[in-house]
Design a protein around this motif. Structure first.
Motif, PDB file in Angstrom:
ATOM      1  N   TRP A 164     -86.721  11.447 -92.747  1.00 25.47           N
ATOM      2  CA  TRP A 164     -87.125  11.034 -91.432  1.00 25.47           C
ATOM      3  C   TRP A 164     -87.750  12.295 -90.398  1.00 25.47           C
ATOM      4  CZ3 TRP A 164     -83.098   7.501 -88.646  1.00 25.47           C
ATOM      5  CH2 TRP A 164     -82.872   6.477 -89.352  1.00 25.47           C
ATOM      6  N   PRO A 165     -88.968  11.759 -89.669  1.00 29.36           N
ATOM      7  CA  PRO A 165     -89.357  13.025 -88.825  1.00 29.36           C
ATOM      8  C   PRO A 165     -88.438  13.116 -87.637  1.00 29.36           C
ATOM      9  CG  PRO A 165     -90.757  11.123 -88.607  1.00 29.36           C
ATOM     10  CD  PRO A 165     -89.745  10.890 -89.730  1.00 29.36           C
ATOM     11  N   TRP A 166     -88.546  14.227 -87.164  1.00 28.97           N
ATOM     12  CA  TRP A 166     -87.738  14.530 -86.043  1.00 28.97           C
ATOM     13  C   TRP A 166     -88.480  15.202 -84.958  1.00 28.97           C
ATOM     14  CZ3 TRP A 166     -83.445  12.342 -85.309  1.00 28.97           C
ATOM     15  CH2 TRP A 166     -82.844  12.602 -84.322  1.00 28.97           C
ATOM     16  N   LEU A 167     -89.302  14.520 -84.126  1.00 31.09           N
ATOM     17  CA  LEU A 167     -90.027  14.966 -82.984  1.00 31.09           C
ATOM     18  C   LEU A 167     -89.183  14.776 -81.457  1.00 31.09           C
ATOM     19  CD1 LEU A 167     -93.289  13.070 -84.214  1.00 31.09           C
ATOM     20  CD2 LEU A 167     -92.476  15.628 -84.852  1.00 31.09           C
ATOM     21  N   ARG A 168     -89.291  15.530 -80.734  1.00 34.08           N
ATOM     22  CA  ARG A 168     -88.686  15.502 -79.562  1.00 34.08           C
ATOM     23  C   ARG A 168     -90.025  15.545 -78.395  1.00 34.08           C
ATOM     24  NH1 ARG A 168     -83.452  19.189 -78.866  1.00 34.08           N
ATOM     25  NH2 ARG A 168     -83.269  17.574 -77.111  1.00 34.08           N
ATOM     26  N   PHE A 169     -89.958  14.314 -77.919  1.00 37.03           N
ATOM     27  CA  PHE A 169     -90.903  13.954 -76.736  1.00 37.03           C
ATOM     28  C   PHE A 169     -90.364  14.461 -75.298  1.00 37.03           C
ATOM     29  CE2 PHE A 169     -92.425  11.675 -80.446  1.00 37.03           C
ATOM     30  CZ  PHE A 169     -93.585  11.905 -80.356  1.00 37.03           C
ATOM     31  N   VAL A 170     -91.160  14.673 -74.431  1.00 41.15           N
ATOM     32  CA  VAL A 170     -90.824  14.799 -72.932  1.00 41.15           C
ATOM     33  C   VAL A 170     -90.506  13.476 -72.464  1.00 41.15           C
ATOM     34  CG1 VAL A 170     -91.392  15.512 -70.521  1.00 41.15           C
ATOM     35  CG2 VAL A 170     -92.183  16.928 -72.690  1.00 41.15           C
ATOM     36  N   PRO A 171     -89.261  13.238 -71.945  1.00 39.55           N
ATOM     37  CA  PRO A 171     -88.849  11.948 -71.561  1.00 39.55           C
ATOM     38  C   PRO A 171     -89.951  11.271 -70.444  1.00 39.55           C
ATOM     39  CG  PRO A 171     -86.819  13.188 -71.232  1.00 39.55           C
ATOM     40  CD  PRO A 171     -88.193  14.095 -71.596  1.00 39.55           C
ATOM     41  N   SER A 172     -90.332  10.033 -70.615  1.00 44.03           N
ATOM     42  CA  SER A 172     -91.390   9.448 -70.009  1.00 44.03           C
ATOM     43  C   SER A 172     -91.424   7.924 -69.983  1.00 44.03           C
ATOM     44  CB  SER A 172     -92.716   9.995 -70.284  1.00 44.03           C
ATOM     45  OG  SER A 172     -92.929   9.264 -71.598  1.00 44.03           O
ATOM     46  N   ARG A 173     -92.065   6.866 -69.471  1.00 36.57           N
ATOM     47  CA  ARG A 173     -92.135   5.592 -69.780  1.00 36.57           C
ATOM     48  C   ARG A 173     -93.091   5.492 -70.668  1.00 36.57           C
ATOM     49  NH1 ARG A 173     -87.432   4.010 -67.777  1.00 36.57           N
ATOM     50  NH2 ARG A 173     -88.376   2.049 -67.837  1.00 36.57           N
ATOM     51  N   SER A 174     -93.438   6.374 -71.512  1.00 38.07           N
ATOM     52  CA  SER A 174     -94.532   5.949 -72.458  1.00 38.07           C
ATOM     53  C   SER A 174     -94.064   5.620 -73.921  1.00 38.07           C
ATOM     54  CB  SER A 174     -95.352   7.254 -72.612  1.00 38.07           C
ATOM     55  OG  SER A 174     -96.048   7.473 -71.433  1.00 38.07           O
ATOM     56  N   VAL A 175     -95.031   4.876 -74.654  1.00 43.83           N
ATOM     57  CA  VAL A 175     -94.598   4.631 -76.243  1.00 43.83           C
ATOM     58  C   VAL A 175     -95.624   5.561 -76.973  1.00 43.83           C
ATOM     59  CG1 VAL A 175     -94.486   3.022 -77.806  1.00 43.83           C
ATOM     60  CG2 VAL A 175     -93.700   2.214 -75.414  1.00 43.83           C
ATOM     61  N   HIS A 176     -95.060   6.441 -77.751  1.00 40.10           N
ATOM     62  CA  HIS A 176     -95.840   7.273 -78.758  1.00 40.10           C
ATOM     63  C   HIS A 176     -95.917   6.513 -80.104  1.00 40.10           C
ATOM     64  CE1 HIS A 176     -95.291  10.528 -75.762  1.00 40.10           C
ATOM     65  NE2 HIS A 176     -94.005  10.295 -75.718  1.00 40.10           N
ATOM     66  N   ILE A 177     -97.418   6.408 -80.391  1.00 36.87           N
ATOM     67  CA  ILE A 177     -97.505   5.603 -81.964  1.00 36.87           C
ATOM     68  C   ILE A 177     -98.162   6.686 -82.702  1.00 36.87           C
ATOM     69  CG2 ILE A 177     -98.747   3.799 -82.854  1.00 36.87           C
ATOM     70  CD1 ILE A 177     -98.909   2.408 -79.924  1.00 36.87           C
ATOM     71  N   LEU A 178     -97.586   6.993 -83.873  1.00 36.40           N
ATOM     72  CA  LEU A 178     -98.218   7.827 -85.142  1.00 36.40           C
ATOM     73  C   LEU A 178     -98.308   7.231 -86.058  1.00 36.40           C
ATOM     74  CD1 LEU A 178     -96.027   9.452 -82.787  1.00 36.40           C
ATOM     75  CD2 LEU A 178     -96.346  11.060 -84.751  1.00 36.40           C
ATOM     76  N   TYR A 179     -99.360   7.637 -86.969  1.00 38.56           N
ATOM     77  CA  TYR A 179     -99.489   7.146 -88.478  1.00 38.56           C
ATOM     78  C   TYR A 179     -98.067   7.619 -89.168  1.00 38.56           C
ATOM     79  CZ  TYR A 179    -104.452   6.085 -87.367  1.00 38.56           C
ATOM     80  OH  TYR A 179    -105.385   5.484 -87.008  1.00 38.56           O
ATOM     81  N   SER A 180     -97.576   6.648 -89.738  1.00 40.38           N
ATOM     82  CA  SER A 180     -96.388   7.081 -90.685  1.00 40.38           C
ATOM     83  C   SER A 180     -96.463   7.489 -91.982  1.00 40.38           C
ATOM     84  CB  SER A 180     -95.461   5.389 -90.614  1.00 40.38           C
ATOM     85  OG  SER A 180     -94.300   5.781 -91.324  1.00 40.38           O
ATOM     86  N   GLU A 181     -95.517   8.273 -92.501  1.00 45.40           N
ATOM     87  CA  GLU A 181     -95.498   8.914 -93.682  1.00 45.40           C
ATOM     88  C   GLU A 181     -94.669   7.967 -94.612  1.00 45.40           C
ATOM     89  OE1 GLU A 181     -94.322  12.996 -93.564  1.00 45.40           O
ATOM     90  OE2 GLU A 181     -95.926  13.648 -92.389  1.00 45.40           O
ATOM     91  N   LEU A 182     -93.876   7.007 -94.104  1.00 47.63           N
ATOM     92  CA  LEU A 182     -93.155   5.924 -94.691  1.00 47.63           C
ATOM     93  C   LEU A 182     -94.128   5.218 -95.769  1.00 47.63           C
ATOM     94  CD1 LEU A 182     -89.664   4.479 -93.723  1.00 47.63           C
ATOM     95  CD2 LEU A 182     -91.302   3.183 -95.033  1.00 47.63           C
ATOM     96  N   LYS A 183     -93.798   5.006 -96.844  1.00 43.71           N
ATOM     97  CA  LYS A 183     -94.712   4.100 -97.678  1.00 43.71           C
ATOM     98  C   LYS A 183     -93.825   3.178 -98.592  1.00 43.71           C
ATOM     99  CE  LYS A 183     -98.081   6.942 -96.637  1.00 43.71           C
ATOM    100  NZ  LYS A 183     -99.082   6.372 -95.802  1.00 43.71           N
ATOM    101  N   PRO A 184     -94.503   2.296 -99.033  1.00 43.41           N
ATOM    102  CA  PRO A 184     -93.659   1.316 -99.925  1.00 43.41           C
ATOM    103  C   PRO A 184     -93.221   2.036-101.329  1.00 43.41           C
ATOM    104  CG  PRO A 184     -95.812   0.167 -99.182  1.00 43.41           C
ATOM    105  CD  PRO A 184     -95.841   1.841 -99.097  1.00 43.41           C
ATOM    106  N   PRO A 185     -91.827   1.581-101.642  1.00 41.93           N
ATOM    107  CA  PRO A 185     -91.301   0.379-101.294  1.00 41.93           C
ATOM    108  C   PRO A 185     -90.209   0.560-100.309  1.00 41.93           C
ATOM    109  CG  PRO A 185     -90.261   1.474-103.164  1.00 41.93           C
ATOM    110  CD  PRO A 185     -91.476   2.244-102.893  1.00 41.93           C
TER     111      PRO A 185
END
Length: 392
Positions: A164-185
């Protein structure tokens, strides 16, 4: 239920079984779950006990004082959960749901033990000062402060080796969207920790179904919107918010980022309906009611059969399963038929299912189920809640 268990939580159940054997018990009870819980020194509960100043040896001594050991029994003997232990597992699942956690970890097992008032485990824990509400609040605080949640699934399963990635964002009312490294299956995972929500590895369709609480078989999405790309979604508030606040922000972010609209509607939809005809047959055999304490974890057909996750289902080769609930088979029928199966068979208890020859296609399987299993599956139209997805 057990498919949600983290690696540590699964180990706790194995340890509990060993503890029950050592103490000569025919069933796994709440005290054995507690003894199993304190044996894993890497679990999140280890931090909770340490913060409360509770020594593991103190817990073990108190349990042994209350539950004298009998003659040791074989670890290979069948050992179901007691009624109280079953309720603990149910309480644990409810606590995970309440916290919006897709996984069930040792922290939820601890909350489940505290919820089973009057049990040996609850008495031992409360006598050491632990209380359900305060422990739940402490769990939320630890996770929101950066304590890593336990990873779901057993370590030996290739589907669960994702770090699991562990990213720490500054608290806000935003939704952060990233490309995922999680792959099938590997399957998407959602973690809610009070002021934060992390959703890993979702395709656009999966994210819509999850955030709008829809059914994966009933989403009307135009071609080209979902190209299979997986995304991670992060929300970090300054303080704890209700779960619905996260869901609404997630929905708003999806519509805004991908320039689409999602509308829940009731529409006529094709579904499969399973009904009993006759008394079954050689393909389906009734094995009676499950033993008290039995539990069953759902998994997709390819995973259970050790096939590649993207293997074609047809031609469907011979296979057999034994002592599974009928709903287990119904979920597989959905995979085979690529659509929702509404079960109207009223088939309760455990069943064995055996396909003795290769089936080439869906129609052949449907006919075989009718002839040799006494199960009629027909295509019908029902008014069904549907998510309608369109470009803006």
């Amino acid at each position: 239920m057990f498919e949600r268990f983290t690696e540590q939580a699964r180990r706790v159940l194995l340890f509990a079984r060993e503890e029950a054997s050592q103490l000569g018990s025919r069933r796994i009870d709440t005290e054995h779950l507690l003894l199993g819980l304190i044996r894993d020194r890497k679990a999140l509960t280890n931090r909770l006990f340490a913060d409360a100043g509770i020594a593991h040896d103190d817990i073990r001594d108190e349990v042994l004082r209350r539950v004298p050991a009998r003659s040791k029994t074989s670890t290979s003997a069948e050992r179901p959960f007691s009624a109280a232990a079953q309720r603990v597992l149910q309480h644990s699942a409810e606590e995970a749901d309440q916290l919006l956690h897709d996984y069930l970890g040792t922290e939820h097992l601890l909350l489940g033990l505290l919820s089973e008032e009057g049990s040996v485990a609850a008495d031992v824990l409360t006598s050491r000062g632990l209380r359900l509400d305060s422990v739940r609040e402490r769990i939320v605080k630890l996770l929101s402060d950066g304590e890593r949640p336990e990873h779901p699934g057993p370590p030996s399963n290739p589907a669960n080796t994702f770090r699991w990635p562990w990213l720490r964002f500054v608290p806000s009312r935003s939704v952060h969207i990233l490309y995922s490294e999680l792959k099938p299956p590997q399957q998407p995972v959602t973690n809610y920790s009070g002021p934060g929500l992390q959703a890993y590895g979702y395709t656009l369709t999966e994210a819509i179904v999850h955030s709008w609480r829809g059914n994966r078989w009933h989403i009307d999405i135009i071609d080209g919107l979902d190209d299979g790309t997986r995304y991670d979604f992060y929300i970090q508030f300054a303080q704890t918010e209700p779960g619905e606040t996260f869901q609404q922000m997630w929905r708003d972010a999806i519509e805004r980022q991908f320039e689409l609209s999602v509308t829940p509607e009731t529409r006529p939809r094709d579904v499969w309906v399973a009904r009993s005809v006759g008394q079954g047959g050689p393909m389906l055999r009734y094995y009676g009611e499950p033993e008290p304490g039995s539990a069953f974890a759902m998994a997709n057909f390819n995973l259970v059969m050790g096939r590649p996750h993207d293997a074609r289902l047809f031609p469907l080769e011979a296979f057999a399963v034994h002592s599974v609930p009928f709903f287990y088979l119904t979920r597989w029928f959905e995979e085979f038929l690529a659509g929702q199966v509404i079960d109207e068979t009223d088939s309760r208890g455990l069943y064995g299912f055996e396909l003795t020859r290769t089936v080439q296609n869906r129609d052949e399987l449907i006919q075989l189920l009718r002839d040799d299993a006494g199960v009629s599956i027909t295509r019908e139209q029902h008014d069904t809640p549907t998510l309608v997805v369109r470009r803006r």
